[in-house]
Design a protein around this motif. Structure first.
Motif, mmCIF file in Angstrom:
data_model
loop_
_atom_site.group_PDB
_atom_site.id
_atom_site.type_symbol
_atom_site.label_atom_id
_atom_site.label_comp_id
_atom_site.label_asym_id
_atom_site.label_seq_id
_atom_site.Cartn_x
_atom_site.Cartn_y
_atom_site.Cartn_z
ATOM 1 N N UNK A 42 0.827 -1.192 0.000
ATOM 2 C CA UNK A 42 0.000 0.000 0.000
ATOM 3 C C UNK A 42 0.858 1.237 0.000
ATOM 4 N N UNK A 43 0.251 2.355 -0.389
ATOM 5 C CA UNK A 43 0.967 3.625 -0.407
ATOM 6 C C UNK A 43 0.025 4.770 -0.077
ATOM 7 N N UNK A 51 -5.014 6.732 -0.901
ATOM 8 C CA UNK A 51 -4.349 5.494 -0.505
ATOM 9 C C UNK A 51 -4.542 4.507 -1.638
ATOM 10 N N UNK A 52 -3.443 3.887 -2.063
ATOM 11 C CA UNK A 52 -3.491 2.831 -3.068
ATOM 12 C C UNK A 52 -3.039 1.542 -2.398
ATOM 13 N N UNK A 53 -3.643 0.429 -2.799
ATOM 14 C CA UNK A 53 -3.284 -0.843 -2.175
ATOM 15 C C UNK A 53 -3.219 -1.951 -3.214
ATOM 16 N N UNK A 54 -2.498 -3.004 -2.858
ATOM 17 C CA UNK A 54 -2.368 -4.193 -3.694
ATOM 18 C C UNK A 54 -3.644 -5.006 -3.548
ATOM 19 N N UNK A 65 -2.618 -3.075 6.246
ATOM 20 C CA UNK A 65 -2.062 -2.154 5.246
ATOM 21 C C UNK A 65 -2.809 -0.824 5.249
ATOM 22 N N UNK A 66 -4.138 -0.865 5.267
ATOM 23 C CA UNK A 66 -4.902 0.384 5.250
ATOM 24 C C UNK A 66 -4.714 1.170 6.544
#
Length: 112
Positions: A42-43, A51-54, A65-66
């Motif tokens: 994640x980023x 927020x971007x996640x796999x 991750x979040x």
């Protein structure tokens, strides 16, 4: 399928992560994909407040991750040295998630 309680107290179905999160004045889109590093789950994109996640991450990994990425937003607004953010967040995010899971009554009381 998990069940959650809405603000009105009624149960609602939950399938997957939220589409947005709110923090201070921000409405933060939560976007599947778009991570810039193949190793990253994640980023937090501070300039876009996203927020971007796999999307291939399992639900338990995605939850942590979040939380991790939301803590980046918190640290950004905290005044902490940006060089320390990742170390702090990696240290506390799994512990915070564990504490929240073990104390649902506390969490319910806390967010009233």
């Amino acid at each position: 399928m998990a069940r959650a309680t809405t603000k009105s107290g009624s149960a609602s179905s939950v399938t997957g992560p939220p589409k947005t999160l709110t923090f201070l004045h921000l409405t933060i889109p939560v976007v599947a994909g778009g991570t810039t590093d193949d190793e990253s789950l994640g980023e937090w994109h501070a300039t876009k407040a996203e927020i971007h996640y796999d999307a291939s991450a399992t639900e338990p990994v995605l939850r942590e991750t979040l939380l991790h990425e939301m803590l980046h937003a918190v640290c950004e607004h905290s005044g902490l040295d940006p060089d320390d953010h990742e170390t702090i967040i990696r240290s506390i995010s799994p512990l915070i998630l564990h504490m929240l899971r073990e104390n649902p009554k506390f969490v319910g009381w806390l967010v009233q």
